[in-house]
Write an enzyme that holds these catalytic residues in place. Structure first.
Site, mmCIF file in Angstrom:
data_model
loop_
_atom_site.group_PDB
_atom_site.id
_atom_site.type_symbol
_atom_site.label_atom_id
_atom_site.label_comp_id
_atom_site.label_asym_id
_atom_site.label_seq_id
_atom_site.Cartn_x
_atom_site.Cartn_y
_atom_site.Cartn_z
ATOM 1 N N GLY A 674 0.813 -1.201 0.000
ATOM 2 C CA GLY A 674 0.000 0.000 0.000
ATOM 3 C C GLY A 674 0.852 1.259 0.000
ATOM 4 N N CYS A 675 0.228 2.374 -0.331
ATOM 5 C CA CYS A 675 0.961 3.636 -0.442
ATOM 6 C C CYS A 675 1.467 4.108 0.911
ATOM 7 C CB CYS A 675 0.087 4.690 -1.105
ATOM 8 S SG CYS A 675 -1.557 4.866 -0.357
ATOM 9 N N TYR A 676 0.550 4.221 1.893
ATOM 10 C CA TYR A 676 0.983 4.594 3.244
ATOM 11 C C TYR A 676 2.019 3.603 3.767
ATOM 12 C CZ TYR A 676 -2.682 8.109 4.316
ATOM 13 O OH TYR A 676 -3.465 9.236 4.377
ATOM 14 N N ALA A 677 1.781 2.319 3.485
ATOM 15 C CA ALA A 677 2.663 1.278 4.021
ATOM 16 C C ALA A 677 4.058 1.360 3.413
ATOM 17 C CB ALA A 677 2.055 -0.099 3.764
#
Length: 857
Positions: A674-677
């Protein structure tokens, strides 16, 4: 009151670069006599300045770069650096060396190169059946050896000069006329010389002509006899005459290493450490001789000079950043503490209080002396009169910083940072005031816990609550003659984003042009090197890609990337709502949307119609498609951008910079992070061993992260002038980050009114003390060579990272308690947070170069 002397020192990590408004004008292509401070320099226009700022910011903060330049460009160019190059460097690293030297010259500097040729000489002598002979480490040079040495030196000198000129850098071979020598001991060593005079005229002439001087270490006797001299000794003798700020020894190891711990020694301060260091049992043979020779050299030079022992590839980092790269050796600077200014000459006071003082200036020197004499103060100063800090300690609740006078040298040689640590240890509460236009404003922000903007000035503090700060400012303002720079105006206003005095000027180049030119210069001069740890791919065939879920923002970015990819082409694009319509923005061929079912996918897989499947579907939707592909026993790969398989260990988690690239190459089932991750894991990975508790991640995304389905999180009427927190606990990315890092984190997401881009502020509890500089070094070392991770000293901004393929990591704030650090990360949620990373993974698993089709600008 007199306190014990504090030996606080630091390396003078010079630097330059003819960028930055005022600096470039002073060195721009004017010829002066050698007695003045300038020589002919390559002309650098405003556009190139922007480019070079971009390049240098990749290895250090903008503050470091600008300070080093401002300082260095005030000196004679021959005082920049002497670089001693061993023969092995020319043999094995000539490309890296020549790019580094060419870059330095491109920004207006003239490093003086002295090279040896020992390994080359040994090879030729061995081939001729001549065994090299040494006494006390000195090569016995008979007539035959001297003849071969002369030829070898000429050839190696020509190689380096030619390599520089191929890069467009003018270089001048200087193979004689500089070093005059007598026989060292003719009977013992034969044709070996001991230098007694250095003629700097050929070097001066070379620099005046705009060419880099490239010297051999051969010398001549008064009668004209050629004599062999060790290159280290020649470089040292040259330094004694030119007195450069930096003497650089390039070696393969990149520094000196501790004989017990095996770790590289970052700094050696001779005044403080030499006596104990030289007694260490592991300091012997060549190491002991090298340290002794450097000590003898530095004690004949100005205290500001230093020696650096580094690897060739780290030359720019050593010269342009405070942290350096290899081993820095200097005498050091003494900072003492007193209760008066009696021992400081008037000339030094005038400079430090009225020119170099970051605080408001007093009305006159006489008034300043009277005020200090009548006040209870602590005065911090150094023996070279480069630093003066006055702290008023008359108030029992807090101390007030009245003078902070530091020359450029003090800023650049770490004395200022060392003093900052001393101030925090001795003054638990401190207040100071600055004009917005003061240089190094960013540094002062970093040292404070809070800031108040009032009447056009910034008030900073630490260790005191805001109401007490306001009361202190108001009461101090009425105390005439004590608080230089404290405003009498009691009205408060919001701090401005910028001040007219600090407005930037912008180049006429577009950001994209700047980025392209920066990338080209980086490649030309080798300032940064990008290399996939998995090695280049070998596949040159075209791969057919089917994209399922093309309507969303991520799908559109994937289409755009594949449209310019040299080896991927879209064969099928699936969207239920757009079935039958033409795919916009794709120019390789005419493609129309189709609505693929799981059965369609299974049939296509059996028929071998697709090489790779890209799943850009919402969470929980793609499982039937994956099962259909798997049941067909086909050979294609799947890259899934949803969270469906991020916790399935039978799938490969596709974060190349932290994972096993070889495993990704071998895998056919890749779960895209994921992007945040992605941003959070990259921001935390280098400090996992330092965690003293659970990190907290404060994340803010543009509204594209909320997808195309209407909701308050992508409604601009709701978002305007607003920040919306959501999923306050147990967000899927919180679980993902914790799972793959192997350490629990807290994650708090928000959505803001910009379209794309994420800002992450990561609070890290620490289990041991670390400085901000050491923290940044951890990240630079961890991500060295990673094309899509940029480590910088400044705080990265969303607007600078949006629409870019790379992640930016910076900030690196360490709390005064040393119990926590803060790291800032920016990432484009649609690109490196999704589409770009998917393409990285596809490139790897399909056998292509990892960065094929991905702009590294």
């Amino acid at each position: 009151m007199m306190l014990s002397r504090i030996n606080k020192v630091a390396s003078i990590r010079l630097a330059k670069r003819a960028l930055t408004r005022n600096v470039t004008r002073t060195i721009a292509c004017q010829k002066h006599s050698f007695s003045t401070k300038s020589f002919a320099s390559p002309a650098i226009n405003d556009q190139e300045r922007d480019v070079l700022v971009r390049i240098l910011s990749s290895i250090g903060s903008r503050r470091e770069v600008e300070q080093y330049l401002r300082y260095f460009t005030s000196l004679e160019l021959q005082r920049f650096a002497i670089i001693k190059v061993g023969g092995a460097i020319i043999s094995d690293e000539i490309d890296t060396l020549s790019r580094s030297l060419a870059f330095l010259n491109h920004v207006g500097l003239y490093p003086i190169v002295v090279h040896g040729a020992g390994p080359q000489l040994n090879r030729i002598l061995t081939a001729k059946g001549v065994e090299p002979d040494y006494i006390d480490g000195i090569r016995i040079t008979d007539a035959q050896t001297l003849s071969v040495a002369r030829q070898v030196f000429l050839e190696e000198n020509a190689k380096l000069v030619e390599a520089l000129e191929r890069l467009g850098t003018r270089a001048r071979p200087i193979t004689g006329g500089v070093f005059k020598a007598d026989y060292l001991d003719r009977e013992k060593y034969q044709y070996v010389g001991k230098i007694f005079e250095v003629n700097k005229a050929p070097i001066e002439q070379s620099i005046r002509a705009g060419t880099l001087p490239i010297l051999t270490s051969m010398a001549e006797s008064p009668s004209g006899q050629l004599l062999n001299v060790n290159a280290d000794i020649a470089a040292g003798e040259l330094a004694r005459v030119l007195k450069p700020l930096k003497i650089v020894y390039l070696n393969e190891k990149g520094g000196l290493y501790h004989g017990v711990t095996g770790k590289k020694i970052s700094t050696i301060y001779l005044d403080k450490e030499y006596d104990s260091l030289i007694k260490e049992p592991w300091v012997k043979y060549g190491t002991k001789l090298k340290i002794k020779e450097i000590k003898e050299l530095l004690y004949t030079l100005p205290r500001t000079s230093s020696v650096a022992i580094i690897n060739t590839k780290d030359l720019q980092k050593e010269l342009f950043t405070e942290s350096g790269a290899g081993t820095m050796i200097s005498r050091g600077f003494d900072v003492s503490v007193s209760d008066n200014i009696d021992g400081i000459p008037d000339a030094a006071l005038k400079k430090l209080v009225f020119e170099d003082n970051s605080m408001a200036k007093p009305s006159s020197l006489e008034q300043f002396k009277k005020d200090i004499a009548s006040s209870k103060v602590k005065v911090y100063s150094d023996s070279e009169h480069e630093l003066l800090v006055v702290v008023d300690v008359s108030n029992p609740k807090f101390a007030f910083l009245r003078v902070f006078g530091a020359t450029d040298r003090s800023w650049l040689n770490n004395v200022v940072d060392s003093l900052s640590a001393t101030l925090k240890s001795e003054h638990k509460s401190l207040i100071w005031c600055l004009e917005p236009s003061v240089k190094n404003l960013e540094w002062f922000f970093g040292k404070s816990e809070g800031t108040l903007y009032r009447n056009g000035r910034y008030y900073f503090w630490y260790g005191i609550d805001l109401p007490d700060v306001q009361q202190a400012i108001n009461s101090a303002g009425a105390d005439s003659g004590v608080t230089y720079g404290v405003s009498n105006n009691k009205s408060s206003t919001s701090a401005p984003r910028s001040s007219p005095a600090t407005k930037r000027t912008f180049s006429t180049m577009s950001g994209r042009t700047v980025a392209h030119r920066a990338a080209a210069l980086s490649r030309q001069f080798g300032v940064r090197s990008y290399a996939s740890n998995a090695g280049p791919g070998t596949n040159k065939n075209i791969s057919k890609v089917a994209l399922i879920g093309a309507r969303g923002f991520t799908g559109k970015n994937i289409i755009s990337l594949i449209n310019t990819h040299p080896y991927f082409e879209l064969s099928h694009v699936s969207s239920r709502e757009l079935e039958g319509t033409k795919l916009p923005g794709y120019t390789k061929k005419d493609v129309r949307y189709v609505n693929l079912s799981a059965d369609d996918v299974k049939r296509m897989e059996k028929a071998g119609e697709v090489d790779a499947w890209l799943m850009a579907l919402p969470n929980g939707v793609c499982k039937p498609f994956v099962e259909a592909i798997s049941s067909a026993n086909g050979k294609s790969v799947i890259v899934d951008l949803s969270a469906d398989f991020r916790f399935d260990d039978s799938w490969t988690y596709g974060l190349p910079e932290l994972g096993d690239r070889l495993a990704i190459r071998k895998s056919k089932r890749i779960s895209n992070p994921g992007c945040y991750a992605t941003g959070s894991q990259l921001g935390l990975a280098p400090v996992l061993d330092l965690l003293g508790g659970e990190p907290t991640i404060f994340g803010v995304s543009g509204y594209s992260g909320a997808g195309t389905k209407p909701s308050p999180k992508n409604d601009l009427n709701v978002l305007t002038n607003n920040l919306i927190p959501y999923s306050l606990t147990d967000h899927i990315h919180e679980r993902e980050i914790s799972y793959h890092l192997g350490h629990q984190v807290s994650f708090i997401p928000h959505v803001a009114q910009w379209f794309q881009g994420i800002s992450l502020t990561i609070n890290v509890p620490l289990n041991k003390s670390i400085t901000s500089r050491e923290l940044r070094n951890l990240y630079q070392e961890r991500y060295e060579g990673e094309a899509l991770i940029h480590v910088q000293g400044d705080i990265p901004l969303v607007k600078d990272n949006s629409t870019k393929n790379f992640v930016s990591i910076g900030g690196f704030g360490v709390h005064s308690s040393s119990k926590r650090a803060v790291i800032n990360v920016t990432i484009d949620n649609l690109l490196k947070g999704a589409a770009t990373q998917a393409l990285q993974n596809m490139n790897l698993t399909c056998g292509y170069d990892e960065y094929a089709g991905i702009s590294l600008d």
